[in-house]
Design an enzyme around this catalytic site. Structure first.
Site, PDB file in Angstrom:
ATOM      1  CG  ASP A 215      -1.901   1.091   1.291  1.00 36.06           C
ATOM      2  OD1 ASP A 215      -2.770   1.129   0.414  1.00 36.06           O
ATOM      3  OD2 ASP A 215      -1.806   1.931   2.210  1.00 36.06           O
ATOM      4  CD  GLU A 265      15.444 -14.288   4.356  1.00 34.89           C
ATOM      5  OE1 GLU A 265      14.473 -14.796   4.970  1.00 34.89           O
ATOM      6  OE2 GLU A 265      16.125 -13.360   4.805  1.00 34.89           O
TER       7      GLU A 265
END
Length: 570
Positions: A215, A265
């Protein structure tokens, strides 16, 4: 390397590029489905409708904020980034929902709100309880006021929702809130803020979240070191070149480089899409680069009239833009912040209705007596098929598959949007009645106190005409908007190949756009009023009835209609 432990299908785990041409369905959780009967949609309600989502043919769900919140701004005022609002569910129910979506072959994207927290967040409460200049206050943007006693705000800036952008606290200091008073801006220069958000990203990725919608991604980095601060007029005149004090600063990419390291990751890497109202293609491409968030919304079609020239320019420009980033396009026609496109297309042309960055226009109302509902529905269906034929990803907003119009007749006392309550009657007349009309709970059945949304009514009033646009009604109608969406998404999965597009110049005119996609299938849209001839080929789908007699090879495409065809062998 973090490994997933949730129950996902091998298909979902193995495809790192699933997002490039995905169809993503936005769920505004409070208004989707209510399983607990309290009038508010919830996670159990979503779980109960996963079969519906799977039948629709989407690739992913984008879940708007579901975090604990006072709902000062529809959940975008977040109390705790690593929990679920008890009115919406629990973490255990979130896990169950994620697993059920994955089992159905649907990925999960969640909203993250990094520009501001709520004023009930534990760190903001700590800041208020601490003195000026304390480490606790440094996580937010506090400033002394001007004037003899600090009684004047640090600047004359106005918040997005109206009124001053600074609010004074009891000890006399002021804090910045770009949006509502209840949404204090974070200080992203603070290492604790940065590290805490990395913890939040890992928290949800470890629970099986596949990506994040970010956002107001362009607002995080700020430089308010000038003394005095620029005036609102000076701020508006400053270039948006990476040095603006409050938006799209170059150093915001340092923040997202750290996020990208976290995303990578995981196997597959987590995805992200930036909500960044930036006009410059070069600046927007920075958010969509592989080193940053990876995708950035383009809202260009959403802001366009139903006009062939505008649509062609937008598509051409955006296809060029993705070459700058190596990303794919993100096409949007409706979302929780804007008037539904079925209604927009039934209004007079939008030119002049939207202001800089689309903010004022996003809040624009849709007076009932100005809407040509039939025209809006035909244009919306045509625009949707146009959008779904384009290369890139498509973001759908809940209820658009039903052809829902904006709900305009909400009593003032039942409205929830802070943009409504912080505006004057004159501003409401000019800018509209806020965003509640696009957030009304969905109709699932023809009848009932909430048209099947839940046993306890709905938190925003539903109009009587919702029943005829309910899922139950449209599933029984082969010509309904819902059935068109289902057919279109099934065909899209079958047809979608590479990310190329070639304009068919022999068919395209001032009112007609035709383009071919890999595999020899063609999309033709008539933006005008008069029918046009269709080329030879197998008709795959049309947004409305065609003219002529297909049996004798006479097919004409009416105005405000799109057709998909597979070309005859050349």
């Amino acid at each position: 390397m973090t490994q997933l432990i949730d129950s996902r299908t091998p298909l979902l785990v193995d495809d790192p590029d699933w997002w490039r041409q995905a169809v993503v369905y936005q769920i505004y959780p409070r208004s989707f489905a209510d399983a607990t009967g309290d009038g508010i949609g919830d996670l159990r309600g979503i779980i109960s409708r996963i079969d519906y989502l799977a039948a629709l043919g989407i690739d992913a769900v984008w879940l708007s904020p579901f975090y604990p919140s006072a709902l000062a701004d529809g959940g975008y005022d977040v109390d705790d980034y690593r929990d679920v609002d008890p009115r919406i569910g629990t973490l255990e129910e979130f896990d169950a929902m994620a697993a059920a979506l994955h089992e159905a072959g649907i990925r999960l994207i969640v909203d993250i709100v990094p520009n501001h927290s709520s004023n009930r967040h534990r760190w903001f409460r700590e800041a208020l309880a601490s003195p000026p200049g304390s480490p606790a206050r440094e996580r937010y943007i506090f400033r002394d006021g001007r004037g003899e006693h600090g009684e004047i705000p640090p600047s004359d800036w106005t918040s997005v929702f109206g009124g001053p952008a600074w609010t004074r606290v009891e000890d006399g200091q002021w804090y910045l809130h770009t949006f509502a008073i209840e949404q204090p801006d974070w200080n992203w220069s603070h290492p604790e803020v940065r590290e805490d958000f990395l913890t939040t990203l890992r928290f949800w990725a470890d629970r099986g979240v596949d990506g994040f919608r970010v956002d107001d991604a362009n607002l995080l980095a700020k430089d308010l070191s000038a003394d005095p601060l620029p005036t609102a007029e000076e701020l508006a005149a400053m270039p948006l070149d990476g040095t603006h004090p409050t938006t799209d600063r170059d150093e915001v990419q340092d923040i997202y480089a750290a996020w990208r390291a976290v995303f990578d990751e995981y196997t597959p890497p987590r995805t992200a899409v930036a909500e960044a109202w930036i006009e410059s293609p070069e600046r927007r491409a920075r958010y969509a680069s592989p080193a940053s968030l990876g995708q950035a919304f383009n809202f260009d079609l959403l802001q366009a009239d139903f006009d062939a020239a505008q649509f062609r320019r937008i598509v051409t420009d955006n296809l060029e833009q993705v070459t700058l980033s190596g990303s794919s396009n993100t096409w949007v026609l409706s979302n929780h912040d804007v008037v539904r496109h079925v209604t927009r297309y039934g209004l007079a042309p939008l030119k002049g209705r939207h202001a800089k960055q689309g903010i004022d226009w996003m809040l624009a109302g849709a007076p009932e007596d100005e809407i040509d509902r039939g025209l809006g529905e035909r244009r919306a269906r045509a625009a949707t098929l146009f959008e779904l034929a384009l290369p890139g990803s498509a973001y759908l907003y809940q209820g658009e598959e039903l052809g829902l119009h904006e709900v305009t007749d909400i009593p003032d006392e039942q409205r929830q949007d802070p943009a409504f309550w912080r505006s004057t009657p004159e501003e409401r007349t000019q800018d509209g009645l806020g965003r509640d009309g696009t957030r009304v709970p969905l109709p699932w059945s023809r009848t009932g106190s909430s048209f099947g949304f839940g046993d306890g009514g709905s938190h925003l009033p539903q109009p009587a005409w919702f029943g005829e646009l309910s899922v139950e009604a449209e599933e029984a109608d082969p010509g309904s908007s819902l059935q068109m969406y289902r057919c279109a998404l099934a065909l899209r999965h079958e047809l979608q190949g590479g990310e190329e597009l070639v304009w068919d110049e022999t068919l395209s005119t001032a009112d007609v756009l035709a383009f071919e996609r890999p595999g020899g299938w063609l999309s033709v849209t008539n933006f005008g009023a008069e029918p046009v001839d269709l080329p030879a080929g197998e008709l795959l789908l049309a947004s409305g009835p065609l003219d002529g007699d297909a049996a004798v090879g006479s097919r004409r495409l009416p105005g405000a209609t799109t057709a998909w065809l597979r070309r005859s062998a050349l």
